[in-house]
Write an enzyme that holds these catalytic residues in place. Structure first.
Site, PDB file in Angstrom:
ATOM      1  N   THR A  18       0.678  -1.107  -0.091  1.00  0.00           N
ATOM      2  CA  THR A  18      -0.038   0.050  -0.172  1.00  0.00           C
ATOM      3  C   THR A  18       0.987   1.384  -0.055  1.00  0.00           C
ATOM      4  OG1 THR A  18      -0.041   0.266   2.518  1.00  0.00           O
ATOM      5  CG2 THR A  18      -1.794  -1.121   1.339  1.00  0.00           C
ATOM      6  N   ASP A  19       0.309   2.330  -0.151  1.00  0.00           N
ATOM      7  CA  ASP A  19       0.602   3.551   0.059  1.00  0.00           C
ATOM      8  C   ASP A  19       0.418   4.330   1.346  1.00  0.00           C
ATOM      9  OD1 ASP A  19      -1.744   4.589   0.171  1.00  0.00           O
ATOM     10  OD2 ASP A  19      -1.955   5.541  -1.697  1.00  0.00           O
ATOM     11  N   ALA A  20       0.886   5.178   1.503  1.00  0.00           N
ATOM     12  CA  ALA A  20       0.789   5.659   3.076  1.00  0.00           C
ATOM     13  C   ALA A  20      -0.632   5.627   3.632  1.00  0.00           C
ATOM     14  CB  ALA A  20       1.493   7.341   3.259  1.00  0.00           C
ATOM     15  N   VAL A  23      -4.058   2.435   0.983  1.00  0.00           N
ATOM     16  CA  VAL A  23      -4.542   1.855  -0.257  1.00  0.00           C
ATOM     17  C   VAL A  23      -3.280   1.224  -1.196  1.00  0.00           C
ATOM     18  CG1 VAL A  23      -5.743   3.102  -2.437  1.00  0.00           C
ATOM     19  CG2 VAL A  23      -6.035   3.913  -0.256  1.00  0.00           C
TER      20      VAL A  23
END
Length: 136
Positions: A18-20, A23
């Site tokens: 995921t991103d930060a 997501v």
């Protein structure tokens, strides 16, 4: 062409995917689909390392078309599907999808893989007996 039932491989989303914001990063979907295709081959009795050693052949992605429909999130349980859509002499077109366990479809893809002679880096015929019942 005879068909093989749609194959499904489970995946859970981890932080590394995921991103930060939690997501799933778009490239993570590519890894999920690659793993599912590799496991599909394994389920058909194909050992890719043995294939490479015995024949000098390997499968490489030739093209992909992806539709991102909805995002996957941290801790989601996903199902990645693999179905053979077309089998040619030197390539296979797969239809793949990624969805949540509740059935929500997240990503749809068409992925063409080519059989390649690694010594020449050129397309090569897929061995006719690679997967019994499937051939061009």
């Amino acid at each position: 062409m005879p068909s093989i039932a749609t194959f499904t491989w489970p995946v859970r989303v981890y932080w590394e995917d995921t991103d930060a914001g939690g997501v799933v990063y778009h490239a993570s979907y590519l890894r999920f689909m690659e793993r599912a295709r590799s496991e599909w081959l394994r389920a058909q009795g194909v050992d890719q390392s043995a294939l490479r050693e015995a024949t000098g052949l390997a499968f490489m992605v030739r093209s992909m078309q992806l539709d991102f429909l909805r995002p996957a999130l941290l801790d989601d349980e996903l199902a990645v599907t693999v179905a053979v859509k077309e089998w040619r002499s030197a390539s296979i077109l797969f239809s793949q999808a990624i969805g949540r366990a509740d059935g929500t479809e997240l990503v749809r893809a068409q992925v063409r893989v080519a059989c390649v002679d690694l010594s020449r880096m050129r397309p090569a015929p897929i061995p006719a007996d690679l997967i019994p019942g499937l051939a061009p």
